[in-house]
Design an enzyme around this catalytic site. Structure first.
Site, PDB file in Angstrom:
ATOM      1  CE  LYS A  40      22.228 -17.733  -9.190  1.00 48.26           C
ATOM      2  NZ  LYS A  40      22.163 -16.461  -9.922  1.00 48.26           N
ATOM      3  NE  ARG A 138      24.216  -9.046 -11.674  1.00 50.59           N
ATOM      4  CZ  ARG A 138      23.396 -10.031 -11.333  1.00 50.59           C
ATOM      5  NH1 ARG A 138      22.661  -9.931 -10.237  1.00 50.59           N
ATOM      6  NH2 ARG A 138      23.283 -11.120 -12.071  1.00 50.59           N
ATOM      7  CG  HIS A 170      20.658 -11.382 -15.216  1.00 58.11           C
ATOM      8  ND1 HIS A 170      19.908 -12.540 -15.308  1.00 58.11           N
ATOM      9  CD2 HIS A 170      20.728 -11.097 -13.888  1.00 58.11           C
ATOM     10  CE1 HIS A 170      19.543 -12.922 -14.092  1.00 58.11           C
ATOM     11  NE2 HIS A 170      20.020 -12.068 -13.214  1.00 58.11           N
ATOM     12  NE  ARG A 226      21.128 -16.499 -17.587  1.00 54.12           N
ATOM     13  CZ  ARG A 226      20.935 -15.400 -18.319  1.00 54.12           C
ATOM     14  NH1 ARG A 226      21.115 -15.422 -19.642  1.00 54.12           N
ATOM     15  NH2 ARG A 226      20.575 -14.271 -17.749  1.00 54.12           N
ATOM     16  CE1 TYR A 270      19.277 -14.482  25.306  1.00 54.38           C
ATOM     17  CE2 TYR A 270      19.144 -14.920  22.946  1.00 54.38           C
ATOM     18  CZ  TYR A 270      19.693 -15.188  24.193  1.00 54.38           C
ATOM     19  OH  TYR A 270      20.650 -16.153  24.311  1.00 54.38           O
ATOM     20  CB  CYS A 317      17.990 -17.695  20.323  1.00 52.55           C
ATOM     21  SG  CYS A 317      16.659 -17.223  21.448  1.00 52.55           S
ATOM     22  CG  ASP A 319      22.633 -21.917  19.337  1.00 41.62           C
ATOM     23  OD1 ASP A 319      23.365 -21.765  18.350  1.00 41.62           O
ATOM     24  OD2 ASP A 319      22.922 -21.521  20.490  1.00 41.62           O
TER      25      ASP A 319
END
Ligand SMILES: *Cc1c(COP(=O)(O)O)cnc(C)c1O
Length: 381
Positions: A40, A138, A170, A226, A270, A317, A319
């Site tokens: 997943k 859940r 689970h 699993r 920053y 930051c 990027d």
């Protein structure tokens, strides 16, 4: 990783040999239980289709995904083996997953009925795994709802539209083997299995263990485990899991954009959250929080450049981020590694998780953004 040189500004390098190796180790450890490789969330960020094919080739008997869309993508990519999809919302269509011969999970009577209606319309028998909530609160039927869910499903089986092939649950605290929830859940699961069998359901597979339980708790393996995080070579329970030789499959690396000198007293990034106490050299790493590199990684996280770990300095930051090269002057364009297998001393996803205060799962599933992905290895154990 043998060839370390980055081929891009910023890339995820996924070692398919590591995936195959981890699958082989897990299969051997859990036998005679079968292994479901959980792919997943784009295989926890590693690339679903490639990881799935590699896991199959390495012997994973089952694949597991959360959503019907993920399951259908695997079929479209040519996967034909046993495949379970376990997350829907009321109103979701079962048409595509059932047409693709995907096993589906049901938590409630309305879900069983919706699955049966679609299967009947297609003239098929849907393969259903009923989920019992043994303590996570859940998904899954409560202990109170369970007998009725089983009895109802058994009655629907008689129409030929469904077959209940599995019962599953689970775990709450598989990463803490001493946690009392493990014992309680084991008992509740065993009881739920008895109820299901007494209702006349003939199960192929019973499954409750994820990676941590599959590795550490033989009593919870039942017919099928699993495994997600362990397939990717990351430790499901850091500090607790025995060393079974898993190899982390993902390396995040690239080429430094810039290397330069800064003076003592220069603030970095920053807010000047870090100020250089002495003159130093810094490297500019062209990835940031838009690429899933957590802003909270600084201070604390390190990157690896020219054979050494280097601290991230100042705020990450959107990027970019800045690392302290501590007087070294590698060429701009030199390879940086944010995290990898750790084999050469580079930080791991686990190291980044600790710097951020999260779990390794969140680090590998989070990276992406503008990073490219490249596969290495043949994917054979
Ligand atoms: C994600 C998931 C798993 C895999 O868990 P790991 O801890 O990564 O092994 C197993 N079962 C279910 C229901 C899951 O959602």
């Amino acid at each position: 990783m043998t060839d370390r040189a980055a081929t891009a500004r910023a890339e995820m390098v996924v070692d398919l040999d590591a995936i195959a190796h981890n699958v082989a180790i897990l299969r051997e450890r859990v036998a005679p239980a079968a292994l479901m490789a959980v792919v997943k969330a784009d295989a926890y960020g590693h690339g679903m289709v490639e990881v799935a094919a590699t896991a199959r080739a390495a012997g994973a008997e089952w694949l597991g995904v959360a959503t019907p869309e993920e399951a259908v993508s695997l079929r479209a990519a040519g996967d034909t083996g046993r495949l379970l999809s376990w997350l829907t919302a009321p109103g979701d269509s079962y048409a595509a997953v059932l047409a693709a011969d995907v096993d589906v999970a049901a938590y409630t009577i309305p879900e069983v009925d919706a699955i049966a209606a679609e299967a009947a319309a297609q003239g098929r028998t849907a393969r259903v795994h009923l989920k019992i909530d043994t303590g996570l609160s859940r998904g899954g039927a409560t202990a109170l709802q369970w007998p009725e869910l089983c009895a109802h499903s058994r009655a629907v089986e008689e129409t030929g539209a469904i077959r209940v092939v599995g019962v599953w649950s689970h775990l709450v605290a598989s990463d803490e083997p001493e946690h009392p929830a493990n014992t309680t859940q084991a008992e509740r699961f065993d009881h739920a299995l008895k109820v299901a069998e007494a209702a006349g359901l003939e199960l192929e597979v019973r499954h409750i263990a994820n990676s941590a339980a599959a590795v550490m708790n033989p009593g919870l393996r039942h017919d099928l485990v699993r495994c997600g995080i362990a397939v990717y070579g990351l430790d499901p329970a850091p500090g607790v899991t025995p060393d079974i030789g898993l190899v982390p499959a993902m390396t995040v690396q690239g080429r430094l954009s810039l290397v330069k000198e800064i003076e003592a007293g220069a603030g970095v990034s920053y807010g000047h959250a870090w100020v250089a106490p002495a003159a130093t050299t810094v490297g500019l790493v062209p990835v940031g929080y838009a690429d899933g590199i957590p802003r909270a990684a600084s201070p604390g996280a390190e990157a690896w450049v020219a054979g050494r770990r280097r601290p991230v300095r100042g705020k990450v930051c959107m990027d970019q981020l800045v690392i302290d090269l501590q007087g070294d002057r590698p060429d701009p364009g030199a390879t940086y590694v944010l995290f990898g297998s750790g084999a050469d001393g580079e930080p791991t996803a686990q190291d980044w998780a600790e710097a951020v205060g999260t779990i390794n799962y969140e680090i590998v599933t989070g990276v992406g953004g503008r990073l490219t992905r490249r596969y290495v290895g043949k994917g054979r154990p």
